[in-house]
Design a protein around this motif. Structure first.
Motif, mmCIF file in Angstrom:
data_model
loop_
_atom_site.group_PDB
_atom_site.id
_atom_site.type_symbol
_atom_site.label_atom_id
_atom_site.label_comp_id
_atom_site.label_asym_id
_atom_site.label_seq_id
_atom_site.Cartn_x
_atom_site.Cartn_y
_atom_site.Cartn_z
ATOM 1 N N GLU A 1 0.825 -1.204 0.000
ATOM 2 C CA GLU A 1 0.000 0.000 0.000
ATOM 3 C C GLU A 1 0.861 1.256 0.000
ATOM 4 O OE1 GLU A 1 -0.903 -1.980 3.231
ATOM 5 O OE2 GLU A 1 -1.628 -3.379 1.701
ATOM 6 N N TYR B 1 0.227 5.354 1.189
ATOM 7 C CA TYR B 1 -0.652 6.297 1.869
ATOM 8 C C TYR B 1 -0.117 7.710 1.706
ATOM 9 C CZ TYR B 1 -2.466 2.175 4.375
ATOM 10 O OH TYR B 1 -3.019 0.962 4.689
ATOM 11 N N GLU C 1 -4.191 8.761 4.168
ATOM 12 C CA GLU C 1 -5.237 8.272 3.259
ATOM 13 C C GLU C 1 -4.661 7.207 2.332
ATOM 14 O OE1 GLU C 1 -8.223 9.782 -0.361
ATOM 15 O OE2 GLU C 1 -6.818 11.192 0.586
ATOM 16 N N LEU C 2 -5.363 6.094 2.183
ATOM 17 C CA LEU C 2 -4.917 5.022 1.290
ATOM 18 C C LEU C 2 -5.039 5.494 -0.153
ATOM 19 C CD1 LEU C 2 -3.954 2.103 0.901
ATOM 20 C CD2 LEU C 2 -6.367 1.393 0.905
ATOM 21 N N ARG D 1 -3.123 3.837 -2.879
ATOM 22 C CA ARG D 1 -3.030 2.696 -3.781
ATOM 23 C C ARG D 1 -2.885 1.429 -2.953
ATOM 24 N NH1 ARG D 1 1.784 2.296 -8.141
ATOM 25 N NH2 ARG D 1 2.711 1.134 -6.420
ATOM 26 N N LYS D 2 -3.617 0.396 -3.339
ATOM 27 C CA LYS D 2 -3.536 -0.895 -2.656
ATOM 28 C C LYS D 2 -3.311 -1.989 -3.686
ATOM 29 C CE LYS D 2 -6.022 -4.103 0.411
ATOM 30 N NZ LYS D 2 -4.869 -4.267 1.323
ATOM 31 N N VAL E 1 -6.981 3.738 -5.316
ATOM 32 C CA VAL E 1 -8.242 3.590 -4.595
ATOM 33 C C VAL E 1 -9.198 4.762 -4.818
ATOM 34 C CG1 VAL E 1 -9.273 3.338 -2.295
ATOM 35 C CG2 VAL E 1 -7.172 2.092 -2.879
#
Length: 370
Positions: A344, A346, A350-351, A353-354, A359
């Motif tokens: 991931e 952040y 805040e996320l 990309r996973k 995202v």
């Protein structure tokens, strides 16, 4: 029989990458090409546009001998003449082929350092990168296809498809990512063997979509020089100065690489000891070219892989300047798709990309084809 894809690629290089104009000087530098078709097409295309083409044709075996016998005086002499030529150019197209990608593998590190410091850095970092409209690319060869684990014919088809991509559409898809990176301060990256944090606050963000590299597809900035802390385990091989490195792991403290291991730990640390800046990072970038999915031991392709990012020990670019200066600039790639272990990214908690996919809703265009 002449391959029309050569002419199409030449048009991309002249018109999109260099935006070549009437009266401009363009240096076409070819290294180890198996045939001259692309160079001829570029010369003829530049002339038709009213520009003035100049060609230099180099051989990696000869360069190996020059590097192995390098002295301060010989490297400074080569730099003097190449710098004089580069200073007359408004555009530069560098085409690199290779009959043997490990040709420079037995050049002693201290000799490569002389080349980097006294020839490459003054001519390319100081003049070409900052003073010309430049683009660099590889050329499809048998050895390149072998590194990609493909037949030559299949690799050529892949190569031309990727290199002549719709860069205008790529540029549009990158805009929301640029906006998010410009607003971001703290970046956190997690994955197998990786727990890394750093700041990108107030560092310029640059979208890349065919103007400097072919193929292209990345958005880059630089970490605040002393902000990186944690560990990172890269999961792709990297060929640098003729040696293939794998299993590269770094530990950072206040921006500096304080521990570095790999399959070639001694050589790795010799490179990182080239100068003070080599143990700090000058670039961080997110790959956005989803046509490129797997590494092929070529940085120009590997650093664009969809679902990847790269972190770069060494020199920063003036356009995204974090104050780090070095004779090296080594893009090291970590792929975060599930088939490579996931991970991931952040931004300020805040996320983003996973497992290689973005995202947020405004970044979904960057997932197409992944």
């Amino acid at each position: 029989m002449h391959d029309p894809r050569i002419d199409q690629l030449a048009e991309v290089l002249l018109d999109h990458s260099c935006q070549l104009q009437e009266g401009e000087n363009v240096l076409i530098e070819a290294i180890d090409l198996p045939e001259p078709n692309l160079v001829c097409s570029l010369v003829e295309g530049a002339a038709k546009r009213g520009a003035i083409p100049l060609v230099t044709w180099k051989n990696q075996s000869v360069l190996r001998s020059m590097y192995r016998e390098a002295t301060v005086e010989s490297m400074q002499l080569a730099s003097k003449f190449e710098a004089a030529r580069m200073s007359e150019m408004q555009a530069y197209i560098g085409i690199r082929g290779s009959a043997n990608s490990s040709q420079l593998g037995d050049v002693p590190q201290e000799k490569m350092d002389l080349y980097q410091k006294h020839w490459w850095h003054p001519v390319h970092s100081s003049l070409r990168v900052t003073g010309t409209k430049w683009v660099v690319l590889r050329y499809p060869t048998d050895s390149f296809a072998q590194a990609a684990q493909m037949s030559t014919r299949a690799f050529e088809d892949f190569y031309f498809k990727v290199c002549t991509a719709d860069y205008a559409a790529m540029a549009e898809a990158q805009k929301p990512l640029v906006e998010r990176m410009e607003k971001a301060d703290q970046v956190r990256i997690v994955g197998p063997g990786t727990e890394l944090e750093f700041s990108i606050k107030d560092i310029t963000v640059v979208p890349c979509n065919g103007s400097r590299n072919i193929p292209d597809g990345e958005v880059f900035t630089a970490p605040v020089r002393d902000s990186i802390n944690g560990k990172i385990a890269f999961n792709t091989q990297s060929r640098y100065q003729g040696t293939v490195f794998s299993d590269i792991c770094f530990e950072f403290k206040d921006g500096k690489i304080v521990n570095a291991t790999a399959n070639e730990t001694e050589k790795l640390n010799a490179i990182l000891d080239s100068d003070e800046g080599a143990r700090y990072c000058g670039e961080w970038a997110i790959g956005t070219n989803n046509h490129v999915k797997h590494p092929m031991l070529d940085t120009l392709f590997d650093e664009k892989i969809g679902g990847s990012f790269h972190l770069t020990p060494g020199n920063c670019y003036d356009i995204a300047n974090n104050g780090n200066d070095s004779v090296i600039h080594w893009d090291l790639v970590l792929i975060q798709r599930p088939d490579y272990g996931g991970g991931e990214i952040y931004f300020d908690g805040e996320l983003l990309r996973k497992d290689g996919k973005f995202v947020p809703d405004d970044l979904q265009a960057l997932n197409v084809g992944l």
